[in-house]
Write an enzyme that holds these catalytic residues in place. Structure first.
Site, PDB file in Angstrom:
ATOM      1  N   CYS A   1       0.813  -1.232   0.000  1.00  0.00           N
ATOM      2  CA  CYS A   1       0.000   0.000   0.000  1.00  0.00           C
ATOM      3  C   CYS A   1       0.841   1.274   0.000  1.00  0.00           C
ATOM      4  O   CYS A   1       0.351   2.347  -0.336  1.00  0.00           O
ATOM      5  CB  CYS A   1      -0.946   0.015   1.196  1.00  0.00           C
ATOM      6  SG  CYS A   1      -2.161  -1.306   1.136  1.00  0.00           S
TER       7      CYS A   1
ATOM      8  N   ASN B   1      -9.949   0.061  -0.402  1.00  0.00           N
ATOM      9  CA  ASN B   1      -8.495   0.145  -0.380  1.00  0.00           C
ATOM     10  C   ASN B   1      -7.930  -0.393  -1.699  1.00  0.00           C
ATOM     11  O   ASN B   1      -7.973  -1.592  -1.953  1.00  0.00           O
ATOM     12  CB  ASN B   1      -7.964  -0.678   0.811  1.00  0.00           C
ATOM     13  CG  ASN B   1      -6.465  -0.558   0.981  1.00  0.00           C
ATOM     14  OD1 ASN B   1      -5.760  -0.131   0.067  1.00  0.00           O
ATOM     15  ND2 ASN B   1      -5.978  -0.955   2.142  1.00  0.00           N
TER      16      ASN B   1
ATOM     17  N   HIS C   1      -3.222   7.670   1.932  1.00  0.00           N
ATOM     18  CA  HIS C   1      -3.603   6.341   1.437  1.00  0.00           C
ATOM     19  C   HIS C   1      -5.013   6.049   1.945  1.00  0.00           C
ATOM     20  O   HIS C   1      -5.330   6.288   3.110  1.00  0.00           O
ATOM     21  CB  HIS C   1      -2.610   5.301   1.952  1.00  0.00           C
ATOM     22  CG  HIS C   1      -3.070   3.888   1.764  1.00  0.00           C
ATOM     23  ND1 HIS C   1      -3.585   3.439   0.576  1.00  0.00           N
ATOM     24  CD2 HIS C   1      -3.116   2.838   2.623  1.00  0.00           C
ATOM     25  CE1 HIS C   1      -3.911   2.164   0.702  1.00  0.00           C
ATOM     26  NE2 HIS C   1      -3.648   1.781   1.941  1.00  0.00           N
TER      27      HIS C   1
END
Ligand code: ACO
Length: 324
Positions: free
Chosen positions: A115, A281, A251
């Site tokens: 990520c 996500n 993020h």
């Protein structure tokens, strides 16, 4: 004279198919209310059988190139951040070099930092441009996370989605990428990982080895603490007061993690770009998707000060201070 990298174009792409929280209620024991309250996610996008990670990245990258209005042949560096590459090799970046028609003989490679991948890729590209290794760089975050999801595991399948985002960077005498900060701590691997990889082989690992394994609650706690620290580190290194930050572009993993970081910055939520509700996500793609969304809808304006931050598998984490 100091030279550095400046963002000259942004682009993003989400696959057509929308999967709502209600749809997931039919797959696992969960509820729209639980998912929204714990994560802020309302829906996510899922690739169709014909689409690959490179395909998503190509569309996002083309949009960034169009926004900048430059000839693809002038792009001499491509860095792709992904943990779901099209193939083991060639890299997804090499594939984009071909499909986008960028400079033959330029540099193209992928980075794997889960990520945090986009921040890692941005940092690498920035260093190339600062040191004369390239003049125009495409940085792409693209992921097909749903291909590594176990749709029977409610602890992970409600969280992730597919998508891509990209920025185009030019070498500039007025640098926009002011500083980047990267970290990793491999001791945390057991909290978030995909067991399978080509170097290990498949047979010994079992059926679920190609899926994300996560101890979500523990990841959450480390993520909040770590992101708070990295925000402080970035501001201190640049000598910038937190009140000077115009936009936090985090993020997009979980609204509660994002809110905790915003609180630390004393930044009201209307100065935080939040897109997690619309796509879940998307790992390395999430920051450039959020950035592009806020650039295109007019929220983010030229010369504003942006703070990017991310945390993910590794654990890896990082941040970037950017004068847009
Ligand atoms: N629907 C309903 N109930 C669920 C679900 C679900 N989808 N998933 C878990 N539960 C249950 C658990 O089984 C548990 O039940 P129990 O109390 O009977 O044992 C209960 O909900 C609470 O579980 P927790 O894990 O404590 O819930 P938490 O509030 O921590 O939320 C979540 C879980 C959303 C996964 C959160 O921990 C999180 O977001 N963690 C970060 C994970 C993440 O973002 N990872 C991505 C990579 S890292 C990054 O990008 C930051």
């Amino acid at each position: 004279m100091t030279t550095g990298a400046r963002i000259i174009g942004t682009g993003s792409y989400l696959p057509e198919r929308v999967v709502s929280n209600q749809e997931l209620e039919a797959l696992v024991e969960t509820s729209d209310q639980w998912i929204q309250e714990r994560t802020g996610i309302r829906e996510r996008r899922v690739v169709d059988d014909t689409q690959s990670c490179g395909d998503l990245g190509q569309i996002a990258a083309q949009r960034a190139i169009d926004a900048a209005g430059v000839d693809p042949k002038t792009i001499d560096l491509i860095v792709v951040a992904t943990c779901t590459p099209d193939r083991i090799f060639p890299s997804t970046a090499s594939g984009l070099q071909r499909t986008l028609g960028t400079q033959p003989g330029g540099v193209a490679f992928d980075v794997a930092a889960a990520c945090s991948g986009f921040i890692y890729a941005l940092s690498v590209a920035d260093r190339f441009l600062r040191t004369g290794g390239a003049r125009r760089a495409l940085v792409v975050g693209t992921e097909t996370m749903t291909r590594i999801l176990n749709w029977q595991d409610r602890g992970t399948c409600v969280l992730f989605g597919d998508g891509a985002g990209a920025v185009l960077l030019d070498v500039s005498e007025t640098p926009g990428i002011l500083s980047t900060h990267l970290h990793s701590d491999g001791r945390y691997e057991p909290l978030l990982y995909v067991p399978w990889g080509p170097g290990r082989g498949y047979a010994a690992l079992g059926e679920e080895s190609g899926y994300i394994h996560m101890r979500g609650n523990e990841v959450f706690k480390v993520a909040v603490n770590t992101l708070t620290r990295i925000v402080e580190e970035s501001l201190a290194a640049a000598g910038i007061d937190k009140h000077e930050v115009d936009w936090l572009v985090p993020h997009q993993a979980n609204i509660r993690i994002i809110q905790a970081t915003a609180k630390k910055l004393e930044l009201p939520m209307d100065r935080v770009v939040v897109t997690v509700g619309e796509h879940g996500n998307t790992s390395a793609a999430s920051i450039p998707i959020a950035l592009d969304t806020a650039v295109r809808d007019g929220r983010i304006q030229r010369d504003e000060l942006l703070l990017f931050e991310a945390f993910g598998g590794g654990f890896t984490w990082g941040s970037a201070l950017v004068r847009y």
